[in-house]
Design an enzyme around this catalytic site. Structure first.
Site, PDB file in Angstrom:
ATOM      1  N   TYR A  63       0.966  -1.274   0.055  1.00  0.00           N
ATOM      2  CA  TYR A  63       0.151  -0.117  -0.001  1.00  0.00           C
ATOM      3  C   TYR A  63       1.028   1.441   0.013  1.00  0.00           C
ATOM      4  O   TYR A  63       1.440   1.656   1.072  1.00  0.00           O
ATOM      5  CB  TYR A  63      -0.907  -0.039   1.238  1.00  0.00           C
ATOM      6  N   PHE A 210     -13.097  -5.467   0.719  1.00  0.00           N
ATOM      7  CA  PHE A 210     -14.324  -5.102  -0.238  1.00  0.00           C
ATOM      8  C   PHE A 210     -15.658  -5.157   0.576  1.00  0.00           C
ATOM      9  O   PHE A 210     -16.668  -5.774  -0.011  1.00  0.00           O
ATOM     10  CB  PHE A 210     -14.240  -5.685  -1.544  1.00  0.00           C
ATOM     11  N   PRO A 211     -15.703  -4.983   1.871  1.00  0.00           N
ATOM     12  CA  PRO A 211     -16.921  -5.506   2.861  1.00  0.00           C
ATOM     13  C   PRO A 211     -17.981  -4.738   2.406  1.00  0.00           C
ATOM     14  O   PRO A 211     -19.075  -5.026   2.435  1.00  0.00           O
ATOM     15  CB  PRO A 211     -16.489  -5.065   4.389  1.00  0.00           C
ATOM     16  N   LEU A 212     -17.822  -3.509   1.890  1.00  0.00           N
ATOM     17  CA  LEU A 212     -18.923  -2.671   1.586  1.00  0.00           C
ATOM     18  C   LEU A 212     -19.393  -2.785   0.301  1.00  0.00           C
ATOM     19  O   LEU A 212     -20.568  -2.183  -0.357  1.00  0.00           O
ATOM     20  CB  LEU A 212     -18.774  -1.341   1.919  1.00  0.00           C
ATOM     21  N   GLY A 213     -18.750  -3.583  -0.705  1.00  0.00           N
ATOM     22  CA  GLY A 213     -19.079  -4.093  -1.940  1.00  0.00           C
ATOM     23  C   GLY A 213     -18.826  -2.507  -2.846  1.00  0.00           C
ATOM     24  O   GLY A 213     -19.389  -2.687  -4.172  1.00  0.00           O
ATOM     25  N   GLY A 214     -18.284  -1.738  -2.542  1.00  0.00           N
ATOM     26  CA  GLY A 214     -18.069  -0.335  -3.324  1.00  0.00           C
ATOM     27  C   GLY A 214     -19.401   0.131  -3.986  1.00  0.00           C
ATOM     28  O   GLY A 214     -19.443   0.930  -4.911  1.00  0.00           O
TER      29      GLY A 214
END
Length: 283
Positions: A63, A210-214
């Site tokens: 990162y 990506f827990p919020l699914g973008g």
């Protein structure tokens, strides 16, 4: 006062953290390459996370590369949180993510991460992604050796399927698995639903990236939006609440570069979805 009211989880059976952590990828510049425009603001986000009771911070050497780890050290929080970092991906100025699991490279990178973070031992060191050009077992053995040498407290995996998890467990105690997973995509490219089942069976922490699914949750988006409106909450908060109730081993690590968004994310730990709401979103 907002505070992290999520349950706790014992990483590796003994490192207790609140289940809502913080993902530090977005502390970097555009494309996760280079520093952010305002490094002071980035450090303030990490510091505010700790003030809110977050005690699990996830980052990676790739990162920036190196930027996120450095900013975490400069924020002065490494003694207050469990820091998870990763090795196994190279970067370039085009922003590509290039798998590199050579054991010698991993052994080198742990020294670099220790120096950037300013710590003597990494709490959770994760293999970022299997490398098709390096035998998977050889990469995992390097992580096991780092643990034996006292440079790493716990070993985790990322972007693996069930078969790779089982292979790794024959080599080292696996504390966590980090795979793509959210209400709209529970499979990713690694069959993550099966991986989560295995993590539950073995008591391994499951970290959904990506827990919020973008914002792209397909058919789940409208349902989540409806629940959020009924709750006077944001869809992101409802999604995080879903993760926390979906499985007792799940450790969501939403990332942000904004203190405001951080506070909204932590406030999700105050939401307790009903059985009916969980069924609507998908248990």
């Amino acid at each position: 006062m907002i505070e992290n009211r999520s349950d706790t989880f014992d990483v590796g059976g003994e490192l207790t953290v609140h289940r809502l952590g913080f993902g530090a990828m977005r502390l970097c510049g555009e494309g996760i390459v280079g520093p952010p425009a305002d490094e002071g603001r980035a450090r303030a986000v990490v510091q505010r996370a700790v003030e809110l009771g977050v005690d699990f911070v996830d980052t990676a050497d790739s990162y920036g590369p190196g930027v996120s780890e450095r900013l975490i050290r400069e924020a002065g929080v490494t003694e207050d949180v469990a820091v998870a970092t990763k090795a196994g991906l190279l970067r370039n100025r085009d922003g590509d993510w290039l798998p590199h699991g050579d054991p010698d490279y991993i052994r080198n990178q742990v020294l670099v991460s220790l120096d950037r973070l300013g710590v003597d031992e990494i709490d959770l060191y994760q293999f970022h992604r299997p490398d098709p050009d390096t035998p998977f077992e050889e990469s995992v053995e390097a992580f096991a050796e780092l643990k034996d040498e006292g440079l790493v407290r716990h070993v985790g995996l990322s972007n693996v399927d069930v078969e790779q998890l089982e292979t790794a467990r024959d080599v080292v105690d696996v504390a966590t698995v980090q795979n793509e997973y959210n209400p709209g995509d529970r499979e990713g490219d690694r069959g993550s639903a099966r991986v989560l089942d295995a993590c539950e069976e073995y008591g391994i922490g499951f970290i959904p990236w990506f827990p919020l699914g973008g914002g792209e949750l397909d058919e789940k988006a409208d349902v989540i939006a409806d629940v959020a409106e009924e709750r006077d909450a944001t869809p992101e908060q409802v999604t995080l609440a879903w993760h926390l109730q979906h499985s007792p081993v799940t450790l969501p690590i939403p990332g942000t570069s904004s203190v405001e968004h951080l506070e909204e994310n932590v406030a999700a730990t105050e939401i307790r979805l009903t059985d009916e709401e969980l069924a609507r979103i998908g248990e």
